[in-house]
Design a protein around this motif. Structure first.
Motif, PDB file in Angstrom:
ATOM      1  N   LEU A  35      55.488 -27.300  16.285  1.00 43.46           N
ATOM      2  CA  LEU A  35      54.708 -26.480  15.370  1.00 43.46           C
ATOM      3  C   LEU A  35      53.421 -27.208  14.980  1.00 43.46           C
ATOM      4  N   MET A  36      53.537 -28.515  14.756  1.00 46.34           N
ATOM      5  CA  MET A  36      52.369 -29.309  14.373  1.00 46.34           C
ATOM      6  C   MET A  36      51.378 -29.446  15.522  1.00 46.34           C
ATOM      7  N   CYS A  37      51.875 -29.517  16.760  1.00 44.88           N
ATOM      8  CA  CYS A  37      50.977 -29.550  17.918  1.00 44.88           C
ATOM      9  C   CYS A  37      50.152 -28.271  17.989  1.00 44.88           C
ATOM     10  N   VAL A  38      50.806 -27.141  17.754  1.00 41.72           N
ATOM     11  CA  VAL A  38      50.096 -25.863  17.786  1.00 41.72           C
ATOM     12  C   VAL A  38      49.075 -25.782  16.653  1.00 41.72           C
ATOM     13  N   ARG A  39      49.439 -26.252  15.482  1.00 45.76           N
ATOM     14  CA  ARG A  39      48.498 -26.242  14.354  1.00 45.76           C
ATOM     15  C   ARG A  39      47.256 -27.073  14.670  1.00 45.76           C
ATOM     16  N   ALA A  40      47.442 -28.195  15.369  1.00 43.83           N
ATOM     17  CA  ALA A  40      46.311 -29.046  15.721  1.00 43.83           C
ATOM     18  C   ALA A  40      45.422 -28.400  16.778  1.00 43.83           C
ATOM     19  N   ALA A  41      46.019 -27.615  17.662  1.00 45.12           N
ATOM     20  CA  ALA A  41      45.273 -27.018  18.773  1.00 45.12           C
ATOM     21  C   ALA A  41      44.619 -25.695  18.417  1.00 45.12           C
ATOM     22  N   LEU A  42      45.205 -24.949  17.498  1.00 45.89           N
ATOM     23  CA  LEU A  42      44.782 -23.564  17.265  1.00 45.89           C
ATOM     24  C   LEU A  42      43.320 -23.411  16.854  1.00 45.89           C
TER      25      LEU A  42
ATOM     26  N   TRP B 117      54.160 -16.184  17.428  1.00 43.17           N
ATOM     27  CA  TRP B 117      52.822 -16.692  17.741  1.00 43.17           C
ATOM     28  C   TRP B 117      52.097 -15.764  18.710  1.00 43.17           C
ATOM     29  N   ALA B 118      52.825 -15.228  19.694  1.00 42.74           N
ATOM     30  CA  ALA B 118      52.187 -14.324  20.654  1.00 42.74           C
ATOM     31  C   ALA B 118      51.570 -13.134  19.933  1.00 42.74           C
ATOM     32  N   ARG B 119      52.307 -12.572  18.985  1.00 44.52           N
ATOM     33  CA  ARG B 119      51.799 -11.426  18.233  1.00 44.52           C
ATOM     34  C   ARG B 119      50.594 -11.815  17.395  1.00 44.52           C
ATOM     35  N   GLU B 120      50.641 -12.985  16.778  1.00 45.92           N
ATOM     36  CA  GLU B 120      49.593 -13.380  15.835  1.00 45.92           C
ATOM     37  C   GLU B 120      48.348 -13.925  16.519  1.00 45.92           C
ATOM     38  N   PHE B 121      48.509 -14.606  17.641  1.00 42.50           N
ATOM     39  CA  PHE B 121      47.388 -15.304  18.269  1.00 42.50           C
ATOM     40  C   PHE B 121      46.710 -14.505  19.379  1.00 42.50           C
ATOM     41  N   GLY B 122      47.312 -13.395  19.795  1.00 45.92           N
ATOM     42  CA  GLY B 122      46.759 -12.648  20.920  1.00 45.92           C
ATOM     43  C   GLY B 122      45.327 -12.210  20.709  1.00 45.92           C
ATOM     44  N   LYS B 123      44.979 -11.871  19.486  1.00 49.39           N
ATOM     45  CA  LYS B 123      43.613 -11.405  19.213  1.00 49.39           C
ATOM     46  C   LYS B 123      42.573 -12.504  19.389  1.00 49.39           C
ATOM     47  N   TYR B 124      43.024 -13.737  19.509  1.00 52.04           N
ATOM     48  CA  TYR B 124      42.095 -14.852  19.732  1.00 52.04           C
ATOM     49  C   TYR B 124      42.016 -15.248  21.206  1.00 52.04           C
TER      50      TYR B 124
ATOM     51  N   ALA C 232      48.142 -15.209  34.600  1.00 48.84           N
ATOM     52  CA  ALA C 232      49.112 -14.828  33.571  1.00 48.84           C
ATOM     53  C   ALA C 232      48.430 -14.399  32.278  1.00 48.84           C
ATOM     54  N   SER C 233      47.181 -14.016  32.342  1.00 46.15           N
ATOM     55  CA  SER C 233      46.432 -13.714  31.118  1.00 46.15           C
ATOM     56  C   SER C 233      46.925 -12.482  30.382  1.00 46.15           C
ATOM     57  N   PHE C 234      47.747 -11.643  31.051  1.00 49.93           N
ATOM     58  CA  PHE C 234      48.272 -10.431  30.419  1.00 49.93           C
ATOM     59  C   PHE C 234      49.766 -10.564  30.126  1.00 49.93           C
ATOM     60  N   ILE C 235      50.269 -11.790  30.187  1.00 54.64           N
ATOM     61  CA  ILE C 235      51.684 -12.057  29.909  1.00 54.64           C
ATOM     62  C   ILE C 235      51.762 -12.888  28.635  1.00 54.64           C
ATOM     63  N   THR C 236      52.445 -12.399  27.623  1.00 58.34           N
ATOM     64  CA  THR C 236      52.604 -13.160  26.385  1.00 58.34           C
ATOM     65  C   THR C 236      53.860 -12.710  25.657  1.00 58.34           C
ATOM     66  N   GLY C 237      54.430 -13.610  24.884  1.00 57.27           N
ATOM     67  CA  GLY C 237      55.637 -13.324  24.118  1.00 57.27           C
ATOM     68  C   GLY C 237      56.902 -13.290  24.951  1.00 57.27           C
ATOM     69  N   GLN C 238      56.833 -13.784  26.181  1.00 57.34           N
ATOM     70  CA  GLN C 238      57.961 -13.674  27.103  1.00 57.34           C
ATOM     71  C   GLN C 238      58.731 -14.990  27.223  1.00 57.34           C
ATOM     72  N   THR C 239      60.001 -14.884  27.551  1.00 55.21           N
ATOM     73  CA  THR C 239      60.822 -16.039  27.898  1.00 55.21           C
ATOM     74  C   THR C 239      61.260 -15.878  29.344  1.00 55.21           C
ATOM     75  N   ILE C 240      60.838 -16.815  30.178  1.00 54.00           N
ATOM     76  CA  ILE C 240      61.133 -16.766  31.607  1.00 54.00           C
ATOM     77  C   ILE C 240      62.249 -17.762  31.904  1.00 54.00           C
TER      78      ILE C 240
END
Length: 257
Positions: A126-133, A176-183, A240-248
């Motif tokens: 979570l902290m890695c994502v906060r630093a990168a976002l 995160w996929a839902r929240e960050f997609g607009k960016y 994969a730019s149109f793939i988000t929120g998925q678990t493969i």
């Protein structure tokens, strides 16, 4: 479509990668570097870090940065990550891979052990994502890949805190996929199956465990690190730019849900 393989599909991108020198990390680190990325490898195993350094071609050595951060020290980690983001100019890709994988009966874990596993397996990521976002938002582009596990689907004993942590990563992937997609940021998870890494040393009967794995898989071979590396390279590419929120599930057909 962007070609995969040896093309410099990640040229100019900076990747923050936890557990980057481990059993599944090393192969991916090398492929990311081959694809043109600068890899900031977070790993605290000196022998594996040395192996990674030696495996990087000399011509590409400048695009590997290594840091030995204690991911369980979540008090000190945010400042270290922020300083690293400032030093590198920010992160375009985050791969949350590092994890603790103990195995014992639920009641035999102390509360502090439970908390430490969650700090390493969830809170540090979570902290890695906060630093990168912030940098991802500014550039309008980002890729986050969380390494989950097929143990989240059930069927394995004595892994309660580990399974809990991987379930948290699946949940965060979707949130995160839902929240960050607009960016312009995509967030996906990979659930590896049973790969022959150091984590398998917890099993007392290696040959019996190997038979058990193959009996449950559809593909009758053991997975290798390149299977995970190829999936990560795909998810971090423009393909994969149109793939988000998925678990493969990269598991040889073990879990089919």
């Amino acid at each position: 479509m962007t070609p995969l393989g040896n093309a410099r599909t990640l040229a100019g991108k900076t990747v923050l990668y936890t557990g980057a020198a481990g059993g599944l990390g090393l192969a991916t680190s090398l492929q990311l570097i081959e694809a043109g990325a600068r890899v900031v490898a977070i790993d605290n195993d000196p022998a594996k870090c040395e192996e990674l350094r030696k495996a990087v071609p000399q011509a590409d050595a400048a695009r590997l940065m290594q840091r030995d951060f204690d991911l369980s020290d979540t008090d000190a980690l945010p400042a270290k990550l922020e300083a690293l983001a400032a030093e590198t100019g920010g992160f375009d890709v985050v791969i949350n891979n590092a994890a603790m994988y103990p195995a014992r009966a639920f009641e035999d874990y102390s509360i502090e052990e439970y908390r430490k596993i969650q700090r390493v397996n969830v809170e540090s990521h979570l902290m890695c994502v906060r630093a990168a976002l912030p940098g991802m938002k500014e550039r309008g582009w980002g890729r986050i890949v969380n390494i989950a596990s097929i143990t989240f689907y059930g069927g394995w004993q004595h892994l309660a805190p580990y399974v809990q942590s991987k379930g948290a990563l699946v949940g965060l992937t979707r949130a995160w996929a839902r929240e960050f997609g607009k960016y312009g940021v995509t967030v996906n998870a990979i659930s590896p199956g049973a790969f022959p890494t150091d984590a398998e040393k917890i099993h007392a009967d290696p040959e019996g465990y190997n038979r058990y794995v193959l009996e449950n898989q559809s593909v009758q071979r053991r997975g290798h690190a390149g299977d995970i590396a190829g999936t990560i390279l795909f998810l971090t590419s423009e393909n994969a730019s149109f793939i988000t929120g998925q678990t493969i599930n990269v598991d040889g057909g073990w879990v089919m849900q």
